[in-house]
Write an enzyme that holds these catalytic residues in place. Sequence first.
Site, PDB file in Angstrom:
ATOM      1  CG  ASP A  80      32.877  36.398  42.611  1.00 41.01           C
ATOM      2  OD1 ASP A  80      32.950  36.253  43.843  1.00 41.01           O
ATOM      3  OD2 ASP A  80      32.841  35.434  41.824  1.00 41.01           O
ATOM      4  CG  ASP A 108      36.864  32.005  44.540  1.00 44.74           C
ATOM      5  OD1 ASP A 108      38.090  32.093  44.700  1.00 44.74           O
ATOM      6  OD2 ASP A 108      36.058  31.954  45.477  1.00 44.74           O
TER       7      ASP A 108
END
Length: 251
Positions: free
Chosen positions: A19, A21
């Site tokens: 991922d 953020d």
Amino acid sequence: MSPVQTTITPGRFDAVLFDLDGVLTSTAKIHSRCWKTMFDDFLRRRAAERKEPFRPFDLETDYKLYVDGKPRYEGVRSFLASRHIALSEGAPTDRSTADTVCGLGNRKDELVKAAIERGEVEAYPGSVALVRRLREQSIRTAVVSSSNNCEEVLRAAGMLELFETRVDGLVASTLHLRGKPEPDTFLEAARVLGVSPARAVVVEDALAGVEAGRAGGFGLVVGVDRGGSGDALRTHGADVVVTDLEELLLS
């Protein structure tokens, strides 16, 4: 389970899907702040119009439960549903001033873009070190993010060239992939890399993200706890929880 430092090895895994953020970059802080700014403005105006008490967007509960890790418009829908607020869907072309699902989402996106342009994006050093080590080990790397600004964030963080592929919000929209907690975007990244999900690792900081990794049948789901959500990450599907990706550096 083996010690965390030795869980990701070329003998066990062919790829790691990250991922963005909160995992690779500090932009989770930007996103959470922008969500709060946008929703609080909307909720404050709505409360004044209806002469009701103003109940602000809560970063500890509302963000983690309804917004974090989800595609932008889905995050808007999820939070509004939690407050029993019904708005028209609108369209992606709506102005950011429109009180529609898409209008609110577009306002949040404007705030994020402004923060990126101000130079607020920072990479986590431990994350950069891990990605470089994986590449040295010939373990393939990809970014899987619901953000439409994924490329810009990676470029601002100096990490754009460290990943073979990106499956971001723009790709998901083009391919009509369901967002997290559905596993579609992670499965697409594995397909593009030509690796089996069972031989791939998912690294996520969002509850929806670890749920997606578990639902996709990935060989290892790593939760990144940067704010006291370790127990929740485990409950939602993480096999291993770390506070920084430097803990995953191969010995």
